[in-house]
Design an enzyme around this catalytic site. Sequence first.
Site, PDB file in Angstrom:
ATOM      1  N   ASN A 146       0.678  -1.064  -0.025  1.00  0.00           N
ATOM      2  CA  ASN A 146       0.038   0.002   0.201  1.00  0.00           C
ATOM      3  C   ASN A 146       0.734   1.341   0.129  1.00  0.00           C
ATOM      4  O   ASN A 146       0.284   2.463  -0.312  1.00  0.00           O
ATOM      5  CB  ASN A 146      -0.896   0.163   1.192  1.00  0.00           C
ATOM      6  CG  ASN A 146      -2.025   1.117   1.264  1.00  0.00           C
ATOM      7  OD1 ASN A 146      -2.481   1.608   0.311  1.00  0.00           O
ATOM      8  ND2 ASN A 146      -1.963   2.053   2.378  1.00  0.00           N
TER       9      ASN A 146
ATOM     10  N   TYR B 185       4.049   9.236 -11.101  1.00  0.00           N
ATOM     11  CA  TYR B 185       3.196   8.571 -10.248  1.00  0.00           C
ATOM     12  C   TYR B 185       2.319   7.623 -11.264  1.00  0.00           C
ATOM     13  O   TYR B 185       2.121   6.560 -10.860  1.00  0.00           O
ATOM     14  CB  TYR B 185       2.406   9.527  -9.434  1.00  0.00           C
ATOM     15  CG  TYR B 185       1.161   8.965  -8.474  1.00  0.00           C
ATOM     16  CD1 TYR B 185       1.305   8.036  -7.360  1.00  0.00           C
ATOM     17  CD2 TYR B 185       0.014   8.737  -8.875  1.00  0.00           C
ATOM     18  CE1 TYR B 185       0.843   7.569  -6.701  1.00  0.00           C
ATOM     19  CE2 TYR B 185      -0.875   8.002  -8.158  1.00  0.00           C
ATOM     20  CZ  TYR B 185      -0.619   7.477  -7.039  1.00  0.00           C
ATOM     21  OH  TYR B 185      -1.412   6.842  -6.044  1.00  0.00           O
TER      22      TYR B 185
ATOM     23  N   LYS C  79       2.265   3.662 -11.107  1.00  0.00           N
ATOM     24  CA  LYS C  79       0.872   2.877 -10.911  1.00  0.00           C
ATOM     25  C   LYS C  79       0.625   1.944 -12.004  1.00  0.00           C
ATOM     26  O   LYS C  79       0.095   0.650 -11.837  1.00  0.00           O
ATOM     27  CB  LYS C  79       0.015   3.574 -10.527  1.00  0.00           C
ATOM     28  CG  LYS C  79      -0.046   4.164  -9.173  1.00  0.00           C
ATOM     29  CD  LYS C  79       0.067   3.376  -8.060  1.00  0.00           C
ATOM     30  CE  LYS C  79       0.377   4.016  -6.757  1.00  0.00           C
ATOM     31  NZ  LYS C  79       0.048   2.810  -5.627  1.00  0.00           N
TER      32      LYS C  79
END
Length: 201
Positions: free
Chosen positions: A37, A101, A105
């Site tokens: 996470n 980012y 991802k």
Amino acid sequence: MPADLRAIAREAPARAAFHDAVIGALGAVGLQILVNNAAIQRLAPTGALAIDDWQATQDINVTAPFALTQLFRENLSDAQGCVVNIGSVHAQATKREFVAYATSKAALHGLTRALAVDLGPDIRAVCLAPAAIATPMLADGFAGHEDKLAALGAAHPTGRIGRPEDVADAALFLSSPAAAFASGSTFFLDGGILSRLHDPA
């Protein structure tokens, strides 16, 4: 935490110590679920993005989940366990200045598919991809701009941003026997935002 994760990903003594501490703390229960996470978000346009910020993003958001999965692979295999990678809607649709980012991802979503193939049938791997969630990282990004945060919530067809509990509930389901046939899959917990067309008309 980011510095610790980078050490765990790259330094053998840190990896071994972390493994022993986690497994020791779990005791007889053992490790059944690994939820990756942790993440960082370094925002900048492509022309101004520092390579160090790019690399730190990949280290924390992609390399650390792989290293942790590798580190606990035997424990998860013994338990017929599950890896849950927390991805993002940014892997599918992003905004300006999110290049580091969004790329990280997208890589994490790809890693999930590859792990499902490589580790199955002993270990399942699934990806949970939330939209905006009320976390400290989101709050920091909107500090002093509460009106924009409210507008972001209203942009979701559900009429709000997500809560940490929404993510926890979804992760619990995906890692449970109720989702035993899911592996390599990505579940978008997006409040409907990816279904909504935003155009200038």
